[in-house]
Design a protein around this motif. Structure first.
Motif, PDB file in Angstrom:
ATOM      1  N   PHE A 198      -4.469  -3.100  -9.074  1.00 57.25           N
ATOM      2  CA  PHE A 198      -4.809  -3.842 -10.291  1.00 57.25           C
ATOM      3  C   PHE A 198      -3.751  -3.568 -11.353  1.00 57.25           C
ATOM      4  N   LYS A 199      -3.169  -4.654 -11.894  1.00 61.56           N
ATOM      5  CA  LYS A 199      -2.137  -4.476 -12.917  1.00 61.56           C
ATOM      6  C   LYS A 199      -1.981  -5.765 -13.710  1.00 61.56           C
ATOM      7  N   TYR A 200      -1.972  -5.647 -15.053  1.00 62.54           N
ATOM      8  CA  TYR A 200      -1.651  -6.771 -15.928  1.00 62.54           C
ATOM      9  C   TYR A 200      -0.150  -6.763 -16.197  1.00 62.54           C
ATOM     10  N   THR A 201       0.452  -7.958 -16.220  1.00 64.06           N
ATOM     11  CA  THR A 201       1.893  -8.019 -16.411  1.00 64.06           C
ATOM     12  C   THR A 201       2.345  -9.414 -16.815  1.00 64.06           C
ATOM     13  N   PRO A 202       3.422  -9.551 -17.605  1.00 65.54           N
ATOM     14  CA  PRO A 202       4.034 -10.869 -17.822  1.00 65.54           C
ATOM     15  C   PRO A 202       4.596 -11.400 -16.505  1.00 65.54           C
ATOM     16  N   GLN A 203       4.448 -12.699 -16.254  1.00 66.75           N
ATOM     17  CA  GLN A 203       4.817 -13.228 -14.942  1.00 66.75           C
ATOM     18  C   GLN A 203       4.968 -14.736 -14.974  1.00 66.75           C
ATOM     19  N   ILE A 204       5.606 -15.256 -13.938  1.00 66.08           N
ATOM     20  CA  ILE A 204       5.563 -16.676 -13.623  1.00 66.08           C
ATOM     21  C   ILE A 204       5.136 -16.792 -12.164  1.00 66.08           C
ATOM     22  N   LEU A 205       4.098 -17.579 -11.924  1.00 65.46           N
ATOM     23  CA  LEU A 205       3.486 -17.687 -10.599  1.00 65.46           C
ATOM     24  C   LEU A 205       3.492 -19.145 -10.163  1.00 65.46           C
ATOM     25  N   PHE A 206       3.961 -19.405  -8.943  1.00 66.02           N
ATOM     26  CA  PHE A 206       3.941 -20.736  -8.358  1.00 66.02           C
ATOM     27  C   PHE A 206       3.211 -20.650  -7.026  1.00 66.02           C
ATOM     28  N   SER A 207       2.198 -21.518  -6.862  1.00 68.37           N
ATOM     29  CA  SER A 207       1.374 -21.467  -5.654  1.00 68.37           C
ATOM     30  C   SER A 207       1.210 -22.874  -5.088  1.00 68.37           C
ATOM     31  N   PRO A 208       2.114 -23.303  -4.186  1.00 76.24           N
ATOM     32  CA  PRO A 208       1.977 -24.630  -3.587  1.00 76.24           C
ATOM     33  C   PRO A 208       0.884 -24.650  -2.520  1.00 76.24           C
ATOM     34  N   VAL A 209       0.274 -25.813  -2.327  1.00 73.97           N
ATOM     35  CA  VAL A 209      -0.721 -26.016  -1.282  1.00 73.97           C
ATOM     36  C   VAL A 209       0.012 -26.468  -0.023  1.00 73.97           C
ATOM     37  N   LEU A 210      -0.062 -25.674   1.043  1.00 71.31           N
ATOM     38  CA  LEU A 210       0.638 -25.983   2.278  1.00 71.31           C
ATOM     39  C   LEU A 210      -0.165 -26.886   3.206  1.00 71.31           C
ATOM     40  N   PHE A 211      -1.485 -26.729   3.183  1.00 71.10           N
ATOM     41  CA  PHE A 211      -2.319 -27.450   4.156  1.00 71.10           C
ATOM     42  C   PHE A 211      -3.741 -27.506   3.633  1.00 71.10           C
ATOM     43  N   ASN A 257      -0.950 -11.976 -17.334  1.00 70.46           N
ATOM     44  CA  ASN A 257      -2.152 -12.072 -16.511  1.00 70.46           C
ATOM     45  C   ASN A 257      -2.138 -10.977 -15.452  1.00 70.46           C
ATOM     46  N   ILE A 258      -3.178 -10.926 -14.632  1.00 69.30           N
ATOM     47  CA  ILE A 258      -3.245  -9.980 -13.529  1.00 69.30           C
ATOM     48  C   ILE A 258      -2.157 -10.302 -12.517  1.00 69.30           C
ATOM     49  N   SER A 259      -1.529  -9.274 -11.960  1.00 72.99           N
ATOM     50  CA  SER A 259      -0.468  -9.460 -10.981  1.00 72.99           C
ATOM     51  C   SER A 259      -0.937 -10.314  -9.808  1.00 72.99           C
ATOM     52  N   ALA A 260      -0.004 -11.112  -9.270  1.00 70.51           N
ATOM     53  CA  ALA A 260      -0.326 -11.928  -8.097  1.00 70.51           C
ATOM     54  C   ALA A 260      -0.542 -11.068  -6.864  1.00 70.51           C
ATOM     55  N   PHE A 261      -0.113  -9.803  -6.892  1.00 69.15           N
ATOM     56  CA  PHE A 261      -0.379  -8.902  -5.774  1.00 69.15           C
ATOM     57  C   PHE A 261      -1.857  -8.525  -5.722  1.00 69.15           C
ATOM     58  N   THR A 262      -2.544  -8.629  -6.843  1.00 63.76           N
ATOM     59  CA  THR A 262      -3.972  -8.323  -6.930  1.00 63.76           C
ATOM     60  C   THR A 262      -4.804  -9.526  -6.495  1.00 63.76           C
ATOM     61  N   ASP A 263      -5.765  -9.306  -5.645  1.00 64.44           N
ATOM     62  CA  ASP A 263      -6.741 -10.340  -5.299  1.00 64.44           C
ATOM     63  C   ASP A 263      -8.026 -10.015  -6.053  1.00 64.44           C
ATOM     64  N   ILE A 264      -8.119 -10.534  -7.274  1.00 62.21           N
ATOM     65  CA  ILE A 264      -9.232 -10.155  -8.121  1.00 62.21           C
ATOM     66  C   ILE A 264     -10.567 -10.678  -7.610  1.00 62.21           C
ATOM     67  N   ASP A 265     -10.537 -11.649  -6.700  1.00 64.11           N
ATOM     68  CA  ASP A 265     -11.779 -12.191  -6.168  1.00 64.11           C
ATOM     69  C   ASP A 265     -12.522 -11.210  -5.260  1.00 64.11           C
ATOM     70  N   ARG A 315       5.333   1.873  -0.083  1.00 63.93           N
ATOM     71  CA  ARG A 315       6.104   2.953  -0.699  1.00 63.93           C
ATOM     72  C   ARG A 315       6.563   2.490  -2.082  1.00 63.93           C
ATOM     73  N   GLY A 316       6.298   3.314  -3.083  1.00 68.95           N
ATOM     74  CA  GLY A 316       6.750   2.976  -4.426  1.00 68.95           C
ATOM     75  C   GLY A 316       5.893   1.944  -5.144  1.00 68.95           C
ATOM     76  N   TYR A 317       4.582   1.899  -4.867  1.00 65.98           N
ATOM     77  CA  TYR A 317       3.711   0.948  -5.562  1.00 65.98           C
ATOM     78  C   TYR A 317       2.503   1.644  -6.198  1.00 65.98           C
ATOM     79  N   ALA A 318       2.614   2.942  -6.476  1.00 67.70           N
ATOM     80  CA  ALA A 318       1.493   3.694  -7.043  1.00 67.70           C
ATOM     81  C   ALA A 318       1.035   3.121  -8.386  1.00 67.70           C
ATOM     82  N   ASN A 319       1.953   2.510  -9.129  1.00 68.37           N
ATOM     83  CA  ASN A 319       1.588   1.979 -10.439  1.00 68.37           C
ATOM     84  C   ASN A 319       0.629   0.794 -10.332  1.00 68.37           C
ATOM     85  N   PHE A 320       0.435   0.253  -9.135  1.00 69.47           N
ATOM     86  CA  PHE A 320      -0.515  -0.834  -8.924  1.00 69.47           C
ATOM     87  C   PHE A 320      -1.887  -0.324  -8.509  1.00 69.47           C
ATOM     88  N   LEU A 321      -2.005   0.961  -8.158  1.00 71.75           N
ATOM     89  CA  LEU A 321      -3.262   1.515  -7.657  1.00 71.75           C
ATOM     90  C   LEU A 321      -4.076   2.087  -8.815  1.00 71.75           C
TER      91      LEU A 321
END
Length: 482
Positions: free
Chosen positions: A252-265, A228-236, A362-368
């Motif tokens: 913007f970057k597609y990648t294999p991943q595991i994402l966990f997003s708990p609801v804090l409040f 899916n799209i990287s969690a660093f990307t805010d596609i909204d 620094r070092g994140y050009a592949n996401f741009l």
């Protein structure tokens, strides 16, 4: 006289013998009716007790159902891409957000009425087919002719600089998407598949997988695993461009991943979440002919905070990377990559919306968007050490509704890299790029849209040589199940 008295007496005695059995019979029938009536009363009392118990159980179940927390959907995206939904996903108690005609299909989380039930399996399925044709007219040569990429515009002194008008037709934004959904003991389980035709193969329509993931979501957390799209990307916050690539500075970057997003409040229909993920590392490093190969010792790590309300949201995301190269003899070099990004979008008036983003690191050009794949995550210096390359980018988008079925969207982006003076990279690499677009989209039916877009881009090299290009694009889209 005596005979008459004796006759009367005999008659009375005979009548008593005749009437006595009848009296006895009536008394017996009365007792039997009384017994039956008492038995019926006892049966009705027993049935009433059973009915009272059933009503009490029903009241308990209804009370439990009203007090049990219900799963809340989380927002998600895609312009694609062009698939990304430029607005936060609504909560169940709110109506779905207005989606402008220029918003790419498949952006928002699929709506329940688009699903069909797969027999008695408990699974739901939504299938969407999008057929799209883009016609493009460029003022100069574009290295990626199906996409508007400012970094591919030839600068002064480069081949194809100022070569003049050319045209192209593309159907690569056509989409096939399947969304499966079912309820489980732990929440709603979804499996999403989507592809377009921007693959690297030959031919006009090479296959390109965009997403294939499973997601479990409930009121307490979201757990996603797959491609899916990287969690660093805010596609909204992806603006409503008709062009597939979108703004140059968008991460913007597609990648294999595991994402966990708990609801804090949670507060009413708003909530604070803590998205975090482990993603496949893909170091994009300039190695030249040194014999080094790129690798990473650990996955890319993202960590963020997201406050989401029905009409707006803001997100702060952070990225940590391990960038390394190694030679066949075991010699290796390494550097650390990192980035931070702030994004936000809000609804304006009744149908308008605005989006904004800014990142630095620094070092994140592949996401741009504009410089991904150019080897600008890191480079060697003159002493043979590996260093991450600084970069930054920002941009904004705005969508205005002229009518309910007629909208315009405008977007702007700026991107810049700042390599050290002693880094060994080609001076033909872009130092900065700019992007701007404006369009008009007409949703002439529920499942069809026609739009026209103007795009402008500028490319400035490390030598300060520059070039610019323009494009006029028309788009006709048919969406089977929007």
């Amino acid at each position: 006289m005596g005979r008459r008295i004796v006759g009367v007496a005999l008659s009375i005695l005979l009548a008593c013998f005749v009437l006595t059995p009848t009296a006895f019979a009536q008394s017996s029938e009365t007792d039997e009716l009384k017994a039956q009536l008492q038995k019926m009363r006892e049966q009705m009392q027993a049935q009433q007790q059973v009915m009272d118990k059933m009503q009490q159980r029903l009241d308990e179940l209804e009370t439990k159902q009203r007090t049990q927390p219900q799963p809340q959907p989380t927002s998600q995206a895609a312009a694609t891409a062009s698939l990304a939904t430029p607005a936060s996903a609504p909560h169940p108690s709110t109506p779905p957000p207005y989606r402008p005609p220029s918003a790419p299909a498949g952006v928002a989380e699929p709506l329940p009425e688009g699903y069909i039930r797969l027999g008695d399996t408990g699974n739901l399925l939504k299938v969407d087919l999008v057929a799209q044709l883009d016609t493009m007219f460029d003022t100069t040569y574009m290295g990626a002719k199906d996409l508007f990429v400012p970094s591919s515009i030839p600068a002064s002194g480069q081949p194809f600089y100022g070569t003049g008008w050319r045209s192209n037709l593309s159907a690569k934004q056509s989409i096939f998407r399947m969304d499966f959904q079912r309820d489980t003991d732990y929440g709603t389980l979804k499996v999403v598949y989507k592809n377009n035709f921007f693959g690297s193969g030959s031919g006009d329509m090479p296959y390109n997988l965009q997403t294939f993931y499973g997601k479990l979501e409930n009121a307490a957390f979201t757990l996603l695993a797959g491609y899916n799209i990287s969690a660093f990307t805010d596609i909204d916050v992806f603006p409503n461009t008709l062009d597939y690539e979108g703004p140059n500075s968008f991460t913007f970057k597609y990648t294999p991943q595991i994402l966990f997003s708990p609801v804090l409040f949670t507060s009413g229909e708003s909530k604070l979440t803590l998205p975090m993920s482990l993603e496949k590392p893909n170091a994009d490093i300039t190695v030249g002919n040194t014999g080094f190969n790129t690798y990473s010792r650990r996955p890319d790590i993202t960590l963020g905070l997201r406050w989401e309300a029905p009409d707006w949201h803001v997100q702060w995301a952070n990225l940590l990377r391990d960038l390394r190269v190694e030679a066949p003899n075991g010699q290796s070099r390494g550097s650390t990559g990192w980035a931070t990004q702030l994004t936000a979008t809000t609804k304006l008036f009744e149908h308008d919306s605005i989006q904004g983003w800014g990142s630095y690191g620094r070092g994140y050009a592949n996401f741009l968007q504009d410089i991904s794949g150019l080897g600008l995550d890191a480079a060697f210096d003159t002493d043979g050490n590996l260093h991450g390359i600084k970069a930054r980018g920002f941009g904004a988008g705005y969508t205005h509704a002229w009518l309910e079925n007629l909208t315009s969207s405008a977007a702007f982006g700026y991107l810049r890299i700042s390599p050290g003076s002693n880094l060994l990279i080609a001076d033909t690499q872009p130092k900065s790029t700019k992007f701007a677009s404006v369009n008009l989209a007409w949703q002439f039916s529920e499942r069809a849209m026609f739009g026209v877009e103007y795009l402008w881009g500028q490319n400035i090299l490390l030598t300060d040589a520059r070039g610019q290009g323009q494009r006029i694009q028309t788009t006709l889209r048919y969406d089977l199940n929007p």
